[in-house]
Design a protein around this motif. Structure first.
Motif: not given
Length: 184
Positions: A57-73
């Protein structure tokens, strides 16, 4: 508990099926871009990966290193829990700031390609799943590569380096392994 296990396996199978369908949509339909497919795969990937260091039940931490190519998606996708876990999306400024990530995505760029060996070595010090769309990422020691399909735009191949993942105690669901290209 056999019924609960059956339900979980059924849910896993259905999710794998939807991943496969998303990754192989025909060009006749309004196919999403490769970037949209990668965003969806990145978000669904934790459902098919066993992360031994992630507590119940711990939150999942998803990180994007550098710039985010996905925008708001990804922000939109992150509003949906993954296997009952809330998703925290972070954009660390450096590899050392990524130590709290459960999953780190390294987007493709000329700078990222040049720094790949150094970054993979630095990230190996932290317990996390590494994912990228940099060509040759899995071959270079990354765990999961979301590679553009050579014959069809919009399709994405999943390449898995099981040795790199095993060094962190990370295992992959059998259904995902059947869909992926596996490195020795």
């Amino acid at each position: 508990m056999p019924a609960a296990r059956f339900m979980r396996q059924t849910a896993t199978f259905l999710l794998c099926s939807s991943l496969c369908t998303l990754a192989t949509m025909s060009a006749v339909q309004a196919a999403p871009s490769a970037l949209a497919v990668k965003a969806a795969l990145l978000f669904k990937l934790p459902r098919f990966v066993y992360l031994p260091y992630l507590e119940d039940n711990a939150p999942l931490t998803l990180c994007i290193l550098d710039s985010n190519p996905f925008g708001q998606a990804l922000q939109t996708l992150a509003q949906t829990p993954v296997d009952g876990r809330t998703v925290q999306l972070h954009m660390p400024h450096s590899t050392s700031d990524a130590q709290a990530c459960n999953l780190a995505f390294l987007p493709d760029s000329a700078n990222a390609r040049n720094a790949l060996p150094t970054r993979l070595q630095a990230l190996a010090a932290y317990p996390m799943l590494t994912v990228s769309d940099i060509p040759g990422f899995a071959q270079a020691g990354g765990m999961v590569e979301l590679a553009d399909h050579p014959d069809d735009q919009g399709k994405v191949q999943i390449v898995i380096n099981q040795s790199a993942a095993a060094s962190q105690g990370i295992r992959f669901n059998a259904q995902l392994l059947r869909l992926a290209t596996l490195l020795p």
